[in-house]
Motif scaffolding. Structure first.
Motif, short mmCIF file in Angstrom:
data_model
loop_
_atom_site.label_atom_id
_atom_site.label_comp_id
_atom_site.label_asym_id
_atom_site.label_seq_id
_atom_site.Cartn_x
_atom_site.Cartn_y
_atom_site.Cartn_z
N MET A 1 1.86 65.40 31.58
CA MET A 1 0.69 65.89 30.90
C MET A 1 0.72 67.41 30.89
N ARG A 2 0.43 68.00 29.77
CA ARG A 2 0.39 69.45 29.65
C ARG A 2 -0.92 70.00 30.16
N ARG A 3 -0.85 71.15 30.79
CA ARG A 3 -2.07 71.84 31.21
C ARG A 3 -2.42 72.88 30.17
N VAL A 4 -3.55 72.72 29.54
CA VAL A 4 -4.03 73.67 28.56
C VAL A 4 -5.40 74.14 29.03
N HIS A 15 0.09 76.92 29.17
CA HIS A 15 0.90 77.48 30.25
C HIS A 15 2.39 77.22 30.06
N VAL A 16 2.75 76.07 29.51
CA VAL A 16 4.16 75.75 29.27
C VAL A 16 4.74 76.70 28.22
N ALA A 19 5.23 80.19 29.63
CA ALA A 19 6.39 80.26 30.51
C ALA A 19 7.68 80.31 29.69
N GLU A 20 7.75 79.52 28.62
CA GLU A 20 8.93 79.53 27.76
C GLU A 20 9.10 80.88 27.07
N ILE A 21 8.01 81.46 26.62
CA ILE A 21 8.06 82.78 25.97
C ILE A 21 8.55 83.83 26.96
#
Length: 59
Positions: A1-4, A15-16, A19-21
């Motif tokens: 599950m993504r944390r938004v 947040h994902v 982090a990728e950026i």
């Protein structure tokens, strides 16, 4: 599950994606500072692959 997380003003912070950026930015900086193409080992170092593997395995 993504944390938004919702921020004030109704904006959303993923947040994902952030982090990728950040990792892409670090790769761009490393590549621009390198005299030649980055090796796979250099890329892994920039992306902290060994640290992530150690955390995943519980070391």
């Amino acid at each position: 599950m993504r944390r938004v997380a919702r921020l004030r003003g109704g904006t959303v912070q993923d947040h994902v994606a952030l982090a990728e950026i950040e990792l892409c930015g670090e790769l761009i900086i490393a590549a621009s500072a390198a005299e030649d193409r980055l090796s796979l080992e250099s890329i892994d170092e920039v992306l902290r692959v060994a640290e992530t593997r150690a955390e995943s395995s519980g070391d």
